[in-house]
Write a protein that holds these residues in place. Structure first.
Motif: not given
Length: 156
Positions: A31, A35, A38
């Motif tokens: 990731r 990401e 987020t």
């Protein structure tokens, strides 16, 4: 003493460092920092004396289904119930949010069975598990993870 808390954006570099070996080995999906950022609200950290020693995420897929993912514990802390603590924190959060079931895909099914999860066929994964995630995996489409699910007790 292990303490559990929600992650913050400042934790991302230490989180990425902790998971790097497992990502390289294909055990955990990679990731990006963006990401993780987020989804930062989904991460639960375990720390001792200010050092992150493990974490996991409770990712919400729908009002019915959440998934515990990216569960990692530093090797020197394994066998000390750190992973159990992270999962229990995630399950409490799922219950507070009103989620009905929590899913895991894992190479360690016995760990989750001890926590009340039951194996299900991957083909029966409820709702829309995330072929968007699975396609990023080095093992796709020949996945050898085990899928398990646990109902969340309702307080109604």
């Amino acid at each position: 003493m292990i303490r559990y808390r929600k992650a913050t954006l400042r934790d991302i570099p230490a989180m990425q460092l902790l998971v790097a070996d497992q990502v390289r080995e294909g055990v955990i999906l990679p990731r990006s920092d963006d990401e993780v950022a987020t989804n930062i609200r989904s991460y639960i950290l375990a720390e001792e004396e200010g050092e992150i020693v493990g974490y996991g995420a409770l990712h919400i897929h729908s009002p019915r289904l959440a998934e515990i993912r990216s569960l990692i514990v530093a090797s020197e802390y394994r066998g000390r119930s750190v992973g159990r603590g992270i999962v229990e924190e995630a399950l409490r959060e799922a219950e507070r949010l009103g989620v009905l079931e929590v899913l895991v895909l894992t190479y360690l099914p016995e760990f989750f069975r001890k926590l009340g999860f039951s194996e299900i066929a991957k083909e029966s994964i409820p709702e829309h598990k995330i072929w968007a995630d699975c396609i990023k995996c080095v093992h796709f489409p020949n996945c050898n993870e085990v899928s398990l699910i646990r109902p969340i007790a309702s307080k109604e």
